[in-house]
Design a protein around this motif. Structure first.
Motif, PDB file in Angstrom:
ATOM      1  N   UNK A  76       0.832  -1.202   0.000  1.00 11.86           N
ATOM      2  CA  UNK A  76       0.000   0.000   0.000  1.00 11.86           C
ATOM      3  C   UNK A  76       0.864   1.249   0.000  1.00 11.86           C
ATOM      4  N   UNK A  77       1.940   1.219   0.790  1.00 14.01           N
ATOM      5  CA  UNK A  77       2.839   2.380   0.824  1.00 14.01           C
ATOM      6  C   UNK A  77       3.441   2.620  -0.553  1.00 14.01           C
ATOM      7  N   UNK A  78       3.810   1.525  -1.238  1.00 12.14           N
ATOM      8  CA  UNK A  78       4.395   1.668  -2.572  1.00 12.14           C
ATOM      9  C   UNK A  78       3.379   2.268  -3.540  1.00 12.14           C
ATOM     10  N   UNK A  79       2.135   1.758  -3.492  1.00 14.13           N
ATOM     11  CA  UNK A  79       1.079   2.301  -4.363  1.00 14.13           C
ATOM     12  C   UNK A  79       0.848   3.772  -4.052  1.00 14.13           C
ATOM     13  N   UNK A  80       0.833   4.078  -2.762  1.00 18.59           N
ATOM     14  CA  UNK A  80       0.590   5.447  -2.320  1.00 18.59           C
ATOM     15  C   UNK A  80       1.667   6.389  -2.856  1.00 18.59           C
ATOM     16  N   UNK A  81       2.890   5.859  -2.966  1.00 19.00           N
ATOM     17  CA  UNK A  81       4.007   6.691  -3.423  1.00 19.00           C
ATOM     18  C   UNK A  81       4.120   6.698  -4.947  1.00 19.00           C
TER      19      UNK A  81
END
Lengths: 357, 314
Positions: free
Chosen positions: B213-218
Motif C-alpha cells: 500500500x505504501x508503494x502504491x501510495x508513493x
C-alpha cells in the motif's frame, strides 16, 4: 474563491453490516492542518483510506483539487500517507526509501539525490541515508516515513496515528516537529488520531467522528468550549454534567439546575425542555462559603491531586456524584482547600453549556 | 539472602540451559553423520573399487579390520576407473545435462505456477488460509505412484486429454505427449508444486500488506510495487522453493521411468540401469557421487547468499 483542496460530499462506506463512514461531507483548505478525531472504530481510518484511494466510496464523491477521484487509483492521487506502522521498505536503505516516490515519478537522478538530501535535512537525519530501517530507533523510523511521504511533494499528507508508537516525551517533541514541518512546507496535513490532546495541540480544525458520522467540526477551542453534543463534551477534555431544564418566564430564559438553583440564560438558548448542563472543571467555582449568585451544590472534597501547574479536586456531592474542579496553582487560595473540607461548588451561567442529547 | 539465592538459581539454570543447548545441537549433527555422512562415505568407497562377479559385486577396499598396513595396501588399490568411464562415455554427460535441464525447466514452471497461487493464498482472508494450505498439499493424501499412473491415463495417445481435445474438435489427430520429455516435465511440475508453494506462501504471508500500500501510495503501479517490494521481499521463499524442487527433480527416477521413454535421458535412470541391469555397483556409486557434488554447488551458493543477506541485515 479558491477551490478547496479536498471535498468530501455525502461519502459513505459499508463493510458488511457496519457503516464505517456514513454520509460524511467536509472540506479541507490548501495548507490546512486538519485532524480526524474519534474513538477506535469511529470510521476515521476508513475515511482517510477513502481519500488515499485504498477504498472506494459506496456513495458520495471525493474531490481532490476539484477533480473527482472516482476510479483514480492511489498511485495517481496527489496525496501521500504516513502509515501507522511506518511501512518502511525493509530491504532498502533510508535513502532509497525516501527516493521511492521520486523514482516512481521518473525523476532525474540528480534531482532525486538533491531532494533526498533535502528531506534528510528536514527530518534531521543527515548521515543516516545508508542505514537500513531496522537499524533505526522508533523515532527515527517515524521521521524516515515522514520524509518518504513528503519527498514527492504531495498536496496533502495523510498521517495515520503518527505518534501512537512513540513514548511520551518523544511524542511531544514530534508534535512540535510535525507542526514546524507543516508550517514550513505549507502542505495540508490530515491527521487521524484517537488522542484528543494530539488533535487539539496540532490541528487548526478538528472533525470529531462517531460511528461513521461527523459529530462536530471546528477549531480546538470551539469543540472544547462549545461542544455540540454530549459525546463531543465527554470525548474532548474533562466535563461535569448536571441535569436541568430550560424554562421561559417573563424575565427571560432560565435553566433550573436540579438541586442547585437556577441560572439566567441568554435569549438565543434553544427550546425550553430538559437539558444536560456541561461545565468544564476549570470553569467550576469552589468556596468554603455559600455565594448564592450561581448554581451551587454542597459537598466534601473527596481527593485532590497536585499536578505542578494546576491542582485537581474531586468533590463528592450529597447525592454521591463526583464533581471535578481544577485551578491554576498561580492562585494562592488553592492552599486553603484540602481533603475532607466542606465546600460549595458551582458555576455561573456563562460557564455552562446546554446540551440536548 | 534472597539476592544470593536468586543469583545462584540463575547460575544453575544457565548451566543447565547451556548443556541443554549443546545437547540440542548434537542431535542434528548426529543425524547428519549417521544418515548422511557415513552412508555417503560408503558410496564413495564403493565408487573407487573395481567391479567383479560375486557378492558384493565389487572388490572390497579399505576395510577397517585391515589395520594400518592393510589400509595402505588398499589405498594403492583405489580405482578411478568408474569416474574415468563416466568422463569417457558421452551418455553420462548427456544424462547429467539433460537432468539438470529438465529439473531447471520444471523448477521454472513450478515457480511460475506456484507464485501466483502462493500470493493468492497469502492475501486470502485469514479464515480461509489454513483450508487453502490443506488443499495445496491434498494430492499427498494419495499415493505418489497412483498419481503418476493417473497421468499416464491422462496423457496417453488414447488418453483423457487427447480424447477431450478431439471430441471438442480442437484437434483431429492425438498429440503425442506420453513418453516424451514434455510428459516427464508435466509429471515433475505436478508432483513438486506443493514444495514450491509452501515456502513461497510462508515468505509472502509474513509480508506486511501495508508495504505494498505504501508503494502504491508513493506512485508505484501494481506491477512496479510487485517488482520492487513483493518480489524482492519473498526472495528467501523463492530460493528455498527452487532448491526444494530442483534438487530432488535432478535425481528423479520414478517419473521419467513411468512417463518418459529411453529417449528422455535422466541421471536417475542411468544410475538405476547401472546398479540393477549392469550390476555395476562402483559405476552406479560414482554416478551418485558426481550427482551429489553437482547438487552441492547450488546448496552452497544458497547458503552463501543466505549468509550475505543476514550479514547485511546486522
Amino acid at each position: 474563491m479558491p477551490i478547496p483542496l479536498i471535498q468530501l460530499a455525502g461519502v459513505s462506506k459499508q463493510y458488511g453490516d457496519v457503516r464505517a463512514v456514513d454520509d460524511v461531507t467536509l472540506e479541507l483548505e490548501p495548507g490546512e492542518f486538519f485532524a480526524l478525531l474519534g474513538p477506535s472504530g469511529c470510521g476515521k481510518t476508513s475515511l482517510m483510506r477513502l481519500v488515499a484511494g485504498f477504498e472506494t466510496p459506496d456513495a458520495g464523491r471525493v474531490l481532490i483539487d476539484g477533480r473527482d477521484m472516482q476510479g483514480v487509483p492511489p498511485y495517481r492521487r496527489p496525496v501521500n500517507m504516513m502509515f501507522q506502522s511506518y511501512a518502511l521498505f525493509p530491504h532498502m536503505s533510508v535513502e532509497r526509501n525516501i527516493a521511492f516516490g521520486l523514482v516512481q515519478q521518473g525523476m532525474a537522478k540528480g534531482y532525486i539525490a538533491t531532494r533526498v538530501a533535502e528531506m534528510l535535512r528536514l527530518v534531521k537525519l543527515e548521515g543516516y541515508g545508508a542505514r537500513r530501517p531496522e537499524q533505526l530507533s522508533g523515532g527515527q523510523k517515524q521521521r524516515v516515513a515522514l520524509a518518504r511521504a513528503l519527498a514527492p511533494r504531495p498536496k496533502l499528507l495523510l498521517l495515520d496515528e503518527p505518534l501512537a508508537a512513540l513514548d511520551r516525551k518523544l511524542r511531544e517533541e514530534t508534535q512540535f516537529e510535525l507542526m514546524q514541518v507543516q508550517r514550513d512546507l505549507g502542505i495540508a496535513f490530515m491527521l487521524v488520531t484517537h488522542d484528543q490532546d494530539e488533535a487539539m495541540a496540532m490541528a487548526q480544525r478538528i472533525a470529531l467522528m462517531r460511528s461513521g458520522r461527523i459529530e462536530q467540526i471546528g477549531d480546538a477551542r470551539a469543540i472544547y468550549e462549545r461542544p455540540a453534543s454530549l459525546f463531543a463534551a465527554e470525548f474532548v477534555g474533562e466535563i461535569n454534567l448536571f441535569e436541568g431544564e430550560v424554562v421561559q418566564s417573563g424575565e427571560g430564559k432560565f435553566a433550573i439546575v436540579q438541586g442547585g438553583g437556577r441560572i439566567a440564560l441568554a435569549d438565543d438558548t434553544p427550546l425550553p425542555g430538559p437539558v444536560r448542563i456541561a461545565v468544564r472543571p476549570e470553569r467550576m467555582v469552589m468556596s468554603h462559603l455559600r455565594a448564592g449568585s450561581y448554581a451551587e451544590f454542597a459537598g466534601v472534597i473527596a481527593d485532590m491531586v497536585w499536578l505542578g501547574d494546576l491542582t485537581v479536586w474531586r468533590v463528592r456531592l450529597s447525592d454521591g456524584r463526583l464533581i471535578r474542579i481544577s485551578r491554576s496553582n498561580a492562585d494562592a487560595a488553592n492552599a486553603a482547600f484540602s481533603r475532607g473540607d466542606q465546600v460549595f461548588v458551582g458555576f455561573e451561567a456563562q460557564s455552562a453549556r446546554m446540551l440536548l442529547s | 539472602m534472597s539476592l544470593v539465592k536468586k543469583t545462584r538459581g540463575v547460575g544453575d539454570g544457565g548451566l543447565a540451559a547451556n548443556l541443554g543447548r549443546r545437547l540440542v545441537l548434537i542431535v542434528p549433527y548426529a543425524w547428519l553423520i549417521l544418515f548422511f555422512a557415513i552412508p555417503f562415505l560408503i558410496v564413495v568407497k564403493i565408487s573407487i573399487s573395481v567391479q567383479r562377479d560375486g557378492r558384493p559385486p565389487y572388490e572390497p577396499v579399505f576395510e577397517l579390520a585391515d589395520g594400518f598396513i592393510g589400509a595402505w595396501e588398499s589405498v594403492q588399490k583405489f580405482s578411478m576407473e568408474s569416474y574415468a568411464a563416466i568422463y569417457a562415455d558421452r551418455i553420462y554427460g548427456d544424462a547429467y545435462i539433460s537432468s539438470v535441464w529438465i529439473a531447471a525447466l520444471a523448477t521454472l514452471c513450478t515457480l511460475l505456477i506456484g507464485y501466483p497461487l502462493a500470493l493468492a493464498m497469502a492475501r486470502a482472508p485469514r479464515r480461509w488460509r489454513s483450508l487453502l494450505i490443506v488443499l495445496a498439499v491434498a494430492p499427498f493424501w494419495t499415493s505418489f505412484l497412483i498419481r503418476i499412473y493417473a497421468w499416464i491415463v491422462i496423457l496417453k495417445d488414447e488418453g483423457l486429454l487427447n480424447h477431450a481435445l478431439i471430441s471438442t474438435g480442437l484437434i483431429s489427430e492425438p498429440i503425442h505427449i506420453y513418453a516424451t520429455q514434455g510428459a516427464v516435465l508435466i509429471g515433475i511440475v505436478y508432483s513438486y508444486l506443493p514444495f514450491m508453494i509452501l515456502p513461497l506462501y510462508n515468505a509472502l504471508e509474513k509480508q506486511d500488506t501495508a508495504l505494498v500500500e505504501a508503494a502504491l501510495d508513493l506512485g508505484a503501479t501494481p506491477f512496479a510495487a510487485f517488482r520492487q517490494i513483493t518480489w524482492p521481499l519473498s526472495m528467501r521463499g523463492v530460493i528455498a522453493g527452487c532448491l526444494l524442487v530442483f534438487i530432488p527433480a535432478v535425481g528423479e527416477y520414478v517419473i521419467p521411468d513411468l512417463l518418459g521413454s529411453d529417449e528422455v535421458l535422466m541421471i536417475g535412470r542411468s544410475l538405476w540401469d547401472e546398479f540393477s541391469t549392469a550390476r555395476n555397483w562402483p559405476g552406479a556409486a560414482a554416478v551418485a557421487t558426481v550427482l551429489l557434488v553437482l547438487l552441492l554447488v547450488p546448496i552452497v551458493a544458497y547458503q552463501r547468499s543466505h549468509l550475505q543477506t543476514h550479514g547485511a541485515a546486522r
